[in-house]
Design an enzyme around this catalytic site. Structure first.
Site, mmCIF file in Angstrom:
data_model
loop_
_atom_site.group_PDB
_atom_site.id
_atom_site.type_symbol
_atom_site.label_atom_id
_atom_site.label_comp_id
_atom_site.label_asym_id
_atom_site.label_seq_id
_atom_site.Cartn_x
_atom_site.Cartn_y
_atom_site.Cartn_z
ATOM 1 N N LYS A 22 0.860 -1.208 0.000
ATOM 2 C CA LYS A 22 0.000 0.000 0.000
ATOM 3 C C LYS A 22 0.888 1.248 0.000
ATOM 4 O O LYS A 22 0.691 2.164 -0.793
ATOM 5 C CB LYS A 22 -0.880 0.016 1.236
ATOM 6 C CG LYS A 22 -1.539 1.364 1.541
ATOM 7 C CD LYS A 22 -2.450 1.358 2.745
ATOM 8 C CE LYS A 22 -1.773 1.646 4.029
ATOM 9 N NZ LYS A 22 -1.482 3.060 4.300
ATOM 10 N N ASN A 23 1.894 1.268 0.881
ATOM 11 C CA ASN A 23 2.675 2.494 1.073
ATOM 12 C C ASN A 23 3.696 2.755 -0.015
ATOM 13 O O ASN A 23 4.268 3.845 -0.068
ATOM 14 C CB ASN A 23 3.299 2.503 2.465
ATOM 15 C CG ASN A 23 2.231 2.643 3.550
ATOM 16 O OD1 ASN A 23 1.078 2.955 3.247
ATOM 17 N ND2 ASN A 23 2.599 2.361 4.770
ATOM 18 N N ARG A 92 -5.622 11.009 3.625
ATOM 19 C CA ARG A 92 -4.694 12.077 4.005
ATOM 20 C C ARG A 92 -3.367 11.958 3.282
ATOM 21 O O ARG A 92 -2.711 12.945 3.001
ATOM 22 C CB ARG A 92 -4.496 12.125 5.502
ATOM 23 C CG ARG A 92 -3.836 10.893 6.068
ATOM 24 C CD ARG A 92 -3.270 11.179 7.404
ATOM 25 N NE ARG A 92 -2.639 12.465 7.474
ATOM 26 C CZ ARG A 92 -1.431 12.753 6.993
ATOM 27 N NH1 ARG A 92 -0.750 11.834 6.347
ATOM 28 N NH2 ARG A 92 -0.925 13.950 7.124
ATOM 29 N N CYS A 116 -5.970 11.733 11.573
ATOM 30 C CA CYS A 116 -6.698 10.473 11.726
ATOM 31 C C CYS A 116 -6.517 10.041 13.174
ATOM 32 O O CYS A 116 -5.982 10.767 13.994
ATOM 33 C CB CYS A 116 -6.167 9.436 10.755
ATOM 34 S SG CYS A 116 -4.475 9.058 11.082
ATOM 35 N N ARG A 121 -1.011 14.444 12.436
ATOM 36 C CA ARG A 121 -0.416 14.241 11.104
ATOM 37 C C ARG A 121 -0.326 15.551 10.313
ATOM 38 O O ARG A 121 -0.925 15.715 9.262
ATOM 39 C CB ARG A 121 -1.168 13.152 10.362
ATOM 40 C CG ARG A 121 -1.238 11.932 11.261
ATOM 41 C CD ARG A 121 -1.546 10.657 10.637
ATOM 42 N NE ARG A 121 -0.590 10.236 9.642
ATOM 43 C CZ ARG A 121 -0.850 9.172 8.880
ATOM 44 N NH1 ARG A 121 -1.972 8.546 9.034
ATOM 45 N NH2 ARG A 121 0.012 8.783 7.980
ATOM 46 N N ASP A 304 4.186 0.977 12.010
ATOM 47 C CA ASP A 304 2.985 0.323 11.468
ATOM 48 C C ASP A 304 2.808 -1.097 11.977
ATOM 49 O O ASP A 304 1.715 -1.646 11.897
ATOM 50 C CB ASP A 304 3.024 0.306 9.934
ATOM 51 C CG ASP A 304 2.907 1.697 9.367
ATOM 52 O OD1 ASP A 304 3.206 1.889 8.184
ATOM 53 O OD2 ASP A 304 2.531 2.601 10.141
ATOM 54 N N ARG A 397 -8.979 -0.434 3.970
ATOM 55 C CA ARG A 397 -8.158 0.600 3.335
ATOM 56 C C ARG A 397 -6.787 0.045 2.958
ATOM 57 O O ARG A 397 -6.176 0.481 1.993
ATOM 58 C CB ARG A 397 -7.964 1.775 4.307
ATOM 59 C CG ARG A 397 -9.187 2.602 4.583
ATOM 60 C CD ARG A 397 -8.797 3.840 5.364
ATOM 61 N NE ARG A 397 -7.547 4.354 4.857
ATOM 62 C CZ ARG A 397 -6.665 5.038 5.591
ATOM 63 N NH1 ARG A 397 -6.922 5.285 6.856
ATOM 64 N NH2 ARG A 397 -5.542 5.478 5.073
HETATM 65 C C1 EPZ Z 1 3.825 7.118 6.102
HETATM 66 O O1 EPZ Z 1 2.981 8.108 6.656
HETATM 67 C C2 EPZ Z 1 2.970 5.872 6.008
HETATM 68 N N1 EPZ Z 1 1.842 6.114 5.121
HETATM 69 C C3 EPZ Z 1 2.457 5.503 7.398
HETATM 70 O O2 EPZ Z 1 1.712 4.290 7.274
HETATM 71 C C4 EPZ Z 1 3.672 5.244 8.301
HETATM 72 O O3 EPZ Z 1 3.227 4.971 9.610
HETATM 73 C C5 EPZ Z 1 4.570 6.492 8.320
HETATM 74 O O4 EPZ Z 1 4.944 6.845 6.961
HETATM 75 C C6 EPZ Z 1 5.836 6.265 9.139
HETATM 76 O O5 EPZ Z 1 6.537 5.177 8.612
HETATM 77 C C7 EPZ Z 1 2.043 6.045 3.776
HETATM 78 O O6 EPZ Z 1 3.143 5.814 3.313
HETATM 79 C C8 EPZ Z 1 0.840 6.273 2.907
HETATM 80 P P1 EPZ Z 1 5.640 10.581 8.317
HETATM 81 P P2 EPZ Z 1 3.470 9.649 6.718
HETATM 82 O O7 EPZ Z 1 5.508 11.825 7.517
HETATM 83 O O8 EPZ Z 1 4.233 9.988 5.501
HETATM 84 C C9 EPZ Z 1 5.220 13.789 11.745
HETATM 85 C C10 EPZ Z 1 -0.102 2.841 7.655
HETATM 86 O O9 EPZ Z 1 -0.587 2.339 8.691
HETATM 87 N N2 EPZ Z 1 5.144 14.780 10.649
HETATM 88 O O10 EPZ Z 1 6.913 9.800 8.274
HETATM 89 O O11 EPZ Z 1 2.305 10.492 7.077
HETATM 90 C C11 EPZ Z 1 3.957 12.941 11.791
HETATM 91 O O12 EPZ Z 1 2.948 13.613 12.510
HETATM 92 C C12 EPZ Z 1 0.315 4.309 7.647
HETATM 93 O O13 EPZ Z 1 0.100 2.212 6.582
HETATM 94 C C13 EPZ Z 1 5.167 16.134 10.964
HETATM 95 O O14 EPZ Z 1 5.244 16.519 12.130
HETATM 96 O O15 EPZ Z 1 4.460 9.579 7.961
HETATM 97 C C14 EPZ Z 1 4.426 11.694 12.489
HETATM 98 O O16 EPZ Z 1 4.438 11.915 13.881
HETATM 99 C C15 EPZ Z 1 0.045 4.999 8.977
HETATM 100 N N3 EPZ Z 1 5.080 17.043 9.961
HETATM 101 C C16 EPZ Z 1 5.855 11.538 11.994
HETATM 102 O O17 EPZ Z 1 6.245 12.833 11.484
HETATM 103 C C17 EPZ Z 1 5.000 16.654 8.648
HETATM 104 O O18 EPZ Z 1 4.969 17.542 7.760
HETATM 105 C C18 EPZ Z 1 6.020 10.502 10.890
HETATM 106 O O19 EPZ Z 1 5.239 10.931 9.821
HETATM 107 C C19 EPZ Z 1 4.991 15.281 8.350
HETATM 108 C C20 EPZ Z 1 5.066 14.350 9.367
#
Ligand code: EPZ
Length: 419
Positions: A22-23, A92, A116, A121, A304, A397
């Site tokens: 998915k990711n 999102r 979410c 996020r 995850d 999803r």
């Molecule tokens: C990706 O989400 C994945 N989703 C998530 O998988 C996964 O948990 C995450 O990476 C971490 O590995 C997809 O790839 C579609 P991040 P993403 O930006 O990109 C903070 C699942 O279950 N942050 O690495 O949203 C954020 O709040 C999903 O398959 C900011 O503060 O993750 C979080 O605490 C859930 N500001 C941390 O960084 C930003 O601009 C990690 O987020 C962006 C992120």
């Protein structure tokens, strides 16, 4: 509301194939916008998040032909640069489509993606680094409007190795004559898959999988065929299903190196793990040993997989400590599992102490997020009697036919299309 009705207490045995990631699929689908040509994708998981992303591409003007796990996208006719609010809210992570639209049209408008249940996020890392490469951003209460004459060469440093921010910056930078370097980049395998896809289209993305990625802009991208990598989170989920039911499960079509930390922690619980080139076999011990772990960005323990592994530890013989460092609200599903008799103490919102119990009791559960839903299903497989997991729309999803895969291993999962 859709639900799974699970008759638990059965040990799982057998083999199952893992679906596409998915990711990895979501950023690669976004990348098909950039070429203005045909992209053929194979091993695409047939899940809701993919279907919503395809809806967004069609709303922009792309032609989409989907046949189960194969899709052909022709992005020639894309003209619209506004991501529809109703679809942004559904997904999102669709914010990474912004980077792809900017690469081709040098402008994009979208609304704030919803948070979410696992956290707020925010997208501040995306926006502040877009500005550093020359993108002007105008935020009003409804839309975020991004525009630039061209992407500027820059050496940027992410405050945090955000997966989405890394992907968005790579996508935005592939067209033009600039050179962008992203330091403190995310190193997840899905970033490598995106870079491989882009480079197969003729892009110049170097260093994916390391903490420094260099993108040299090119004039255009070409038609491409590509096979999506396996889903390492689904593979981990299926292995944990074998472990929590004291069974023996082999997952095929997986890259074992993508889940090496998860496999090492499963060994610590006493599971016997056998790794081959594209498969992993797990044999569960009679009694699981307790284990401590903390989630960190790749290559550390993946956030995850934390909910599913934490669920496994509720049945270990002893006390385990789990720390969630990535999302601020990823233990919420445990409140539901308390109805099954788990024993946990939340220390400070980031850390839980899990005191293993001898067995879990059947219950009526309500999922509130994707990996929480998967965790409730794993707990239900272990509990004798019938457990109902409601709101499995969250599960659909990110998992393709998880009920069928578990039943293939000897589980008894009935999917009910509720009212
Ligand atoms: C990706 O989400 C994945 N989703 C998530 O998988 C996964 O948990 C995450 O990476 C971490 O590995 C997809 O790839 C579609 P991040 P993403 O930006 O990109 C903070 C699942 O279950 N942050 O690495 O949203 C954020 O709040 C999903 O398959 C900011 O503060 O993750 C979080 O605490 C859930 N500001 C941390 O960084 C930003 O601009 C990690 O987020 C962006 C992120």
């Amino acid at each position: 509301m859709k639900r799974y009705i699970i008759k638990g207490g059965k040990r799982l045995f057998g083999e199952v194939d893992v679906s596409g990631s998915k990711n990895a699929s979501l950023p690669i689908l976004a990348a098909t916008i950039i070429s203005g040509k045909k992209s053929k994708l194979y091993n695409l998981p047939d899940i809701e998040d993919v279907r919503v992303t395809l809806e967004i591409l069609k709303s922009l003007g792309a032609k989409v032909k989907k046949d189960s796990n194969k899709v052909i996208i022709d992005s020639k006719c894309i003209r619209c640069t506004v991501i529809p609010d109703n679809l942004m809210r559904k997904l999102r992570s669709s914010v990474i489509i912004a980077g792809a639209i900017i690469a081709r049209f040098k402008e994009v408008s979208f609304t704030y993606p919803g948070g979410c249940d696992i956290g707020a996020r925010p997208i501040d890392l995306h926006l502040e680094n877009f500005k550093k490469i020359g993108i002007k951003i105008n935020e009003n209460c409804r839309y975020i409007e991004c525009k630039c004459d061209k992407i500027e060469s820059r050496n940027i440093v992410l405050d945090f190795p955000s997966v989405g921010a890394t992907e968005n910056l790579v996508l935005a930078s592939v067209i033009g004559n600039q050179e962008v370097v992203i330091n403190n980049a995310a190193k997840e395998p899905e970033i490598i898959d995106l870079a491989n896809f882009l480079n197969k289209m003729g892009a110049k993305v170097y260093g994916a999988g390391t903490n420094s990625i260099k993108i040299k802009g090119v004039n255009s991208l070409k038609e491409v065929s590509y096979k999506i990598m396996p889903d390492r989170i689904e593979a981990s989920t299926l292995l944990i299903a074998g472990a929590i039911t004291s069974g023996s499960v082999k997952v095929n079509k997986v890259n074992p190196e993508d889940i090496s930390v998860v496999l090492s922690k499963l060994k610590e619980t006493g599971c016997e793990i056998t790794v081959e080139k594209q498969s992993v076999k797990l044999i569960a011990p009679a009694k699981l040993r307790p284990v401590n772990f903390k989630t960190t960005p790749y290559p550390g323990f993946p956030t995850d997989v934390q909910p599913m592994f934490t669920t496994l530890l509720t049945l270990a013989k002893g006390t385990s400590i789990v720390t969630e460092n990535i999302f601020e609200n990823r233990f919420k599903f445990l409140q539901e599992l308390k109805r099954m008799g788990i024993k946990i103490t939340e220390i400070d919102g980031k850390t839980v102490v899990i005191k293993g119990v001898r067995k879990l009791h059947q219950a009526e559960l309500y999922a509130t997020d994707l990996r929480g839903a998967a965790s409730m299903i794993l707990a239900a497989l272990a509990a004798k009697g019938t457990t109902t997991v409601n709101n499995i729309e969250y599960l659909l999803r990110g998992y393709e036919c998880l009920d069928k895969k578990l039943n293939q291993l000897g589980a008894d999962v009935l999917r009910e299309e509720g009212d």
